[in-house]
Design a protein around this motif. Sequence first.
Motif, short mmCIF file in Angstrom:
data_model
loop_
_atom_site.label_atom_id
_atom_site.label_comp_id
_atom_site.label_asym_id
_atom_site.label_seq_id
_atom_site.Cartn_x
_atom_site.Cartn_y
_atom_site.Cartn_z
N ILE A 87 25.66 70.45 65.05
CA ILE A 87 27.03 69.92 64.94
C ILE A 87 27.70 70.53 63.71
O ILE A 87 28.88 70.90 63.75
CB ILE A 87 27.03 68.38 64.88
CG1 ILE A 87 26.51 67.79 66.20
CG2 ILE A 87 28.44 67.84 64.59
CD1 ILE A 87 26.19 66.31 66.15
N THR A 88 26.94 70.67 62.62
CA THR A 88 27.50 71.27 61.39
C THR A 88 27.93 72.70 61.65
O THR A 88 29.01 73.13 61.21
CB THR A 88 26.46 71.21 60.24
OG1 THR A 88 26.05 69.86 60.07
CG2 THR A 88 27.05 71.73 58.93
N GLU A 89 27.12 73.45 62.41
CA GLU A 89 27.48 74.85 62.73
C GLU A 89 28.79 74.90 63.52
O GLU A 89 29.64 75.76 63.25
CB GLU A 89 26.35 75.51 63.54
CG GLU A 89 25.15 75.89 62.69
CD GLU A 89 23.95 76.32 63.51
OE1 GLU A 89 24.01 76.32 64.76
OE2 GLU A 89 22.90 76.67 62.89
N GLU A 90 28.95 73.98 64.48
CA GLU A 90 30.20 73.91 65.26
C GLU A 90 31.38 73.60 64.34
O GLU A 90 32.45 74.20 64.46
CB GLU A 90 30.09 72.82 66.35
CG GLU A 90 29.13 73.14 67.47
CD GLU A 90 29.61 74.28 68.35
OE1 GLU A 90 30.79 74.30 68.74
OE2 GLU A 90 28.80 75.18 68.63
N ALA A 91 31.18 72.62 63.45
CA ALA A 91 32.25 72.20 62.54
C ALA A 91 32.64 73.34 61.59
O ALA A 91 33.83 73.55 61.30
CB ALA A 91 31.82 70.97 61.75
N MET A 92 31.64 74.09 61.12
CA MET A 92 31.91 75.19 60.18
C MET A 92 32.76 76.29 60.83
O MET A 92 33.57 76.93 60.17
CB MET A 92 30.59 75.79 59.65
CG MET A 92 29.80 74.86 58.77
SD MET A 92 30.69 74.11 57.42
CE MET A 92 30.44 75.29 56.13
N LYS A 93 32.59 76.48 62.15
CA LYS A 93 33.42 77.48 62.85
C LYS A 93 34.89 77.07 62.83
O LYS A 93 35.78 77.90 62.76
CB LYS A 93 32.95 77.62 64.31
CG LYS A 93 31.62 78.34 64.48
CD LYS A 93 31.21 78.29 65.95
CE LYS A 93 29.74 78.62 66.14
NZ LYS A 93 29.27 78.28 67.49
N LEU A 94 35.15 75.75 62.90
CA LEU A 94 36.53 75.24 62.93
C LEU A 94 37.19 75.27 61.56
O LEU A 94 38.41 75.17 61.45
CB LEU A 94 36.56 73.80 63.48
CG LEU A 94 36.07 73.61 64.93
CD1 LEU A 94 36.03 72.14 65.28
CD2 LEU A 94 36.95 74.38 65.91
N LYS A 95 36.38 75.40 60.51
CA LYS A 95 36.90 75.44 59.14
C LYS A 95 37.89 76.58 58.92
O LYS A 95 38.76 76.53 58.06
CB LYS A 95 35.74 75.59 58.14
CG LYS A 95 35.47 74.36 57.32
CD LYS A 95 34.27 74.56 56.43
CE LYS A 95 34.63 75.19 55.10
NZ LYS A 95 35.26 74.23 54.17
N GLU A 96 37.72 77.65 59.72
CA GLU A 96 38.62 78.80 59.62
C GLU A 96 40.07 78.38 59.91
O GLU A 96 41.01 78.91 59.34
CB GLU A 96 38.17 79.86 60.64
CG GLU A 96 38.91 81.17 60.53
CD GLU A 96 38.55 82.12 61.66
OE1 GLU A 96 39.47 82.74 62.20
OE2 GLU A 96 37.35 82.25 61.98
N ALA A 97 40.21 77.37 60.78
CA ALA A 97 41.55 76.91 61.16
C ALA A 97 42.07 75.83 60.20
O ALA A 97 43.27 75.75 59.94
CB ALA A 97 41.51 76.34 62.58
N LYS A 98 41.18 75.00 59.70
CA LYS A 98 41.60 73.92 58.80
C LYS A 98 40.50 73.71 57.77
O LYS A 98 39.37 73.38 58.13
CB LYS A 98 41.85 72.63 59.60
CG LYS A 98 42.50 71.52 58.79
CD LYS A 98 42.90 70.37 59.72
CE LYS A 98 43.55 69.25 58.93
NZ LYS A 98 43.94 68.13 59.82
N ASP A 99 40.81 73.92 56.51
CA ASP A 99 39.78 73.93 55.47
C ASP A 99 39.35 72.52 55.06
O ASP A 99 39.78 71.97 54.06
CB ASP A 99 40.28 74.72 54.25
CG ASP A 99 39.12 75.11 53.33
OD1 ASP A 99 37.96 75.03 53.80
OD2 ASP A 99 39.37 75.46 52.17
N ILE A 100 38.50 71.97 55.89
CA ILE A 100 37.98 70.62 55.67
C ILE A 100 36.63 70.74 54.95
O ILE A 100 35.83 71.60 55.28
CB ILE A 100 37.82 69.90 57.03
CG1 ILE A 100 39.21 69.46 57.52
CG2 ILE A 100 36.87 68.73 56.96
CD1 ILE A 100 39.24 69.03 58.96
N ASN A 101 36.40 69.87 53.97
CA ASN A 101 35.12 69.89 53.25
C ASN A 101 34.08 69.10 54.03
O ASN A 101 34.26 67.91 54.32
CB ASN A 101 35.29 69.31 51.84
CG ASN A 101 36.20 70.18 51.00
OD1 ASN A 101 36.24 71.40 51.18
ND2 ASN A 101 36.95 69.59 50.10
N ILE A 102 32.98 69.78 54.36
CA ILE A 102 31.94 69.20 55.23
C ILE A 102 30.62 69.10 54.47
O ILE A 102 30.23 70.02 53.77
CB ILE A 102 31.75 70.10 56.48
CG1 ILE A 102 33.07 70.23 57.26
CG2 ILE A 102 30.64 69.57 57.38
CD1 ILE A 102 33.10 71.42 58.23
#
Length: 369
Positions: A87-102
Amino acid sequence: MKMNFKELGISEDIINTLKKTGITEPTVIQKESIRFIKNGRDIIAEAQTGTGKTLAFLLPIFENISVNSSAIQALIVTPTRELAIQITEEAMKLKEAKDINILAAYGGKDIGSQMKKLKGSIHLIIATPGRLLDHLARKTINLMNLKTLVLDEADQILLMGFKNDIENIIKETSKKRQTLCFSATMNAEVKKLAYRYMKDPLIVTAKKEKITLDNIKQYVVETTDRQKQDALCSVLDEDKPFMAIIFCRTKRRVDDLEVDLYRRGYDCVKLHSDIIQSKRERIMKSFRNGDIQYLIATDVAARGLDISGVSHIYNYDIPESAESYIHRIGRTGRAGEYGYTCMFIDPKNKRELEEIEKAIKFKIQRRYI
């Protein structure tokens, strides 16, 4: 129902990021849940691995998080480390669009570095129950401003004995939070837990894609426990699969089979919960990259893992239930590709085999070696 991500309320930046990973059309579970999640509705979703459930909750979470706030706004609780990593890997891909701290918080990873990261601003936490409770006890995590709580693979969370842990975690969150419960099966226990903590939840079911089983050639090899290993090796030598998972019932069986297959010259590696976390991560990375041909695993270790490229599934030990059988073999035959599965049974498995065949409404073809 033809619908695109834009109509579901997903922003252009995120849509473009999805396109880069080859995702252009929402799946059934995404179409049926994203808009409701985005609007703050509590949801109980019955969805298996491979239906796109992770993005069904990640996309609206990303849309709803405010980067200007330093509070923890979303928490995803998952039963296994592997699923937390995925799930973290999926979320990290989306960070490119919105810089959310995970922050990924799970056992086996250095708690000190997690605590250091928590001193900054974290918007989204993906965690296993034990490590999350550890942080809550240390007061390094504050969930009182939490907007969204996700219980992923809720049936497994309960099966693995985390019910009390989940209840203790929920006590630490705001009563105003949105709660999302995703589960491969919606049994009475899951419903009981969900309804106790949810407000007027919407029930969403992603119908099990029948195509999965239609696209999978299924075989059974009748053998004895003593001859099972030789039978497996004969089948592997005939099939020469590109990438395969071999399922065993227990960690001990996984250990023994790995030793024997390795001795016989097979390119294999084992995966179960006794292997240290850093090594498990390396194993999964190597397997995903196609550097390892055979992954020998228990159900728990492989639960929720969505690995593309797996052409064959071998059930060295018969699964404990028909549902587990469907779950195991559903890891092949994905996205319109053909998959292949072979199960090894000895005479004492006759009744379990009949139950599986009854559930899938199909007599599995016998294979002779």
